[in-house]
Design an enzyme around this catalytic site. Structure first.
Site, mmCIF file in Angstrom:
data_model
loop_
_atom_site.group_PDB
_atom_site.id
_atom_site.type_symbol
_atom_site.label_atom_id
_atom_site.label_comp_id
_atom_site.label_asym_id
_atom_site.label_seq_id
_atom_site.Cartn_x
_atom_site.Cartn_y
_atom_site.Cartn_z
ATOM 1 N N ASN A 101 21.293 -21.480 19.238
ATOM 2 C CA ASN A 101 22.631 -22.069 19.240
ATOM 3 C C ASN A 101 23.335 -21.982 20.593
ATOM 4 O O ASN A 101 24.241 -22.769 20.862
ATOM 5 C CB ASN A 101 23.482 -21.381 18.166
ATOM 6 C CG ASN A 101 24.945 -21.739 18.267
ATOM 7 O OD1 ASN A 101 25.349 -22.855 17.956
ATOM 8 N ND2 ASN A 101 25.765 -20.796 18.721
ATOM 9 N N SER A 153 21.463 -28.868 18.463
ATOM 10 C CA SER A 153 21.549 -29.908 19.478
ATOM 11 C C SER A 153 22.993 -30.401 19.571
ATOM 12 O O SER A 153 23.933 -29.631 19.384
ATOM 13 C CB SER A 153 20.574 -31.037 19.113
ATOM 14 O OG SER A 153 20.601 -32.060 20.072
ATOM 15 N N TYR A 167 23.944 -32.070 30.141
ATOM 16 C CA TYR A 167 23.957 -31.473 28.807
ATOM 17 C C TYR A 167 23.272 -32.390 27.800
ATOM 18 O O TYR A 167 22.411 -31.957 27.027
ATOM 19 C CB TYR A 167 25.408 -31.214 28.407
ATOM 20 C CG TYR A 167 25.621 -30.695 27.004
ATOM 21 C CD1 TYR A 167 25.351 -29.363 26.693
ATOM 22 C CD2 TYR A 167 26.145 -31.507 26.001
ATOM 23 C CE1 TYR A 167 25.577 -28.863 25.419
ATOM 24 C CE2 TYR A 167 26.379 -31.026 24.723
ATOM 25 C CZ TYR A 167 26.088 -29.702 24.436
ATOM 26 O OH TYR A 167 26.317 -29.211 23.177
ATOM 27 N N LYS A 171 19.871 -31.596 25.688
ATOM 28 C CA LYS A 171 19.856 -31.606 24.223
ATOM 29 C C LYS A 171 18.877 -32.652 23.678
ATOM 30 O O LYS A 171 18.253 -32.445 22.630
ATOM 31 C CB LYS A 171 21.264 -31.851 23.675
ATOM 32 C CG LYS A 171 22.235 -30.703 23.908
ATOM 33 C CD LYS A 171 21.787 -29.418 23.239
ATOM 34 C CE LYS A 171 22.911 -28.376 23.209
ATOM 35 N NZ LYS A 171 22.456 -27.079 22.651
ATOM 36 N N THR A 201 36.256 -25.777 17.800
ATOM 37 C CA THR A 201 36.015 -24.362 18.056
ATOM 38 C C THR A 201 36.769 -23.970 19.327
ATOM 39 O O THR A 201 37.517 -24.768 19.891
ATOM 40 C CB THR A 201 34.513 -24.107 18.269
ATOM 41 O OG1 THR A 201 34.096 -24.812 19.447
ATOM 42 C CG2 THR A 201 33.705 -24.585 17.072
#
Length: 257
Positions: A101, A153, A167, A171, A201
């Site tokens: 993660n 992902s 990024y 992924k 988050t």
């Protein structure tokens, strides 16, 4: 008709299994670690900040009674990962579920301003580390007769945007890794991709929230995700509920077009 709660509990039961979560001290990783413990698992919480790992581990043990090991590691550093795996096996004797993660997507001014250091650090954490960790744990899982690896992902791997290209590329590589590892470690070990869309988050504090929420109006559910909404998909992939699911991508993105 009444529901058979025992049936549901059995389906998602993780009693006495060991779940290792990288980036497990905050955000979606923390949600998944707590959920696994609530389903009966002992957990390993790994991230770069030991204090955050230790605090999360203590909270999980206090709330669930399950054992939780905190371990400081930089997932992007190849030579630190053997230590993490050895610590997990020394403490618990096994790892049943690995959740890759840990990830990051640093902001940059323009594509031309992306430095080699930034590019390498993004690829190292989001792709190289999960490859190494999956091989270390996956081969032990095969020897032990089973297990589940979950690669977290991003919807950016399907819809790469200019502001997060390194990024998104990393992924996308992780998606490919899932399919190859599923073949390598099958038939006893399952490997799947969990692909979140934008979730609210602590990472989202750096976003332009009004613009992101406006973009979410194009999603089927017309909103951003709440952290706890990752749990159902994660538990499905971690548990025997997904016994015939491997090499798959499970999207949890609110129906992004």
């Amino acid at each position: 008709m009444g529901s058979d709660s025992n049936y549901v509990a059995e389906l998602f039961d993780l009693t006495d299994r060991v779940v290792l979560v990288t980036g497990g001290s905050r955000g979606l990783g923390r949600e998944m670690a707590f959920a696994a413990a609530r389903c009966g698992a002992d957990v390993v919480i790994a991230s770069r900040k030991f204090d955050a790992c230790a605090a999360t581990a203590e909270e999980i043990t206090a709330a669930t009674g399950r054992a939780a090991l905190a371990y400081q590691v930089h997932v992007g550093r190849w030579d630190e990962l053997d230590g993490l795996v050895d610590a997990a096996y020394d403490r618990f004797g096994k790892v049943d579920v690995l959740i890759n993660n840990a990830g990051m997507s640093p902001l940059y001014e323009s594509l031309g301003s992306v430095t080699e250091k930034l590019f390498d650090s993004v690829v190292n954490l989001n792709l190289k580390g999960p490859f190494r960790l999956s091989t270390l744990v996956g081969e032990r899982m095969v020897a032990a007769g089973g297990g589940s690896i979950i690669n977290v992902s991003s919807s950016g791997s399907r819809r790469p945007r200019p502001e997060q290209l390194p990024y998104s590329a990393a992924k996308a590589g992780l998606n490919a890794l899932t399919e190859g590892l599923a073949l390598a470690f099958g038939p006893t070990v399952r490997v799947n991709t969990l692909m979140p869309g934008p979730f609210l988050t602590d990472v989202s504090k750096a976003w332009d929230i009004p613009a992101t929420e406006k973009g979410a109006q194009h999603f089927a559910l017309k909103r951003l995700g709440q952290p706890a909404e990752i749990i159902g998909a994660a538990l499905f992939l971690a548990s025997d509920a997904s016994s015939y699911t491997s090499g798959s991508i499970i999207r949890a993105d609110g129906g992004m077009p």
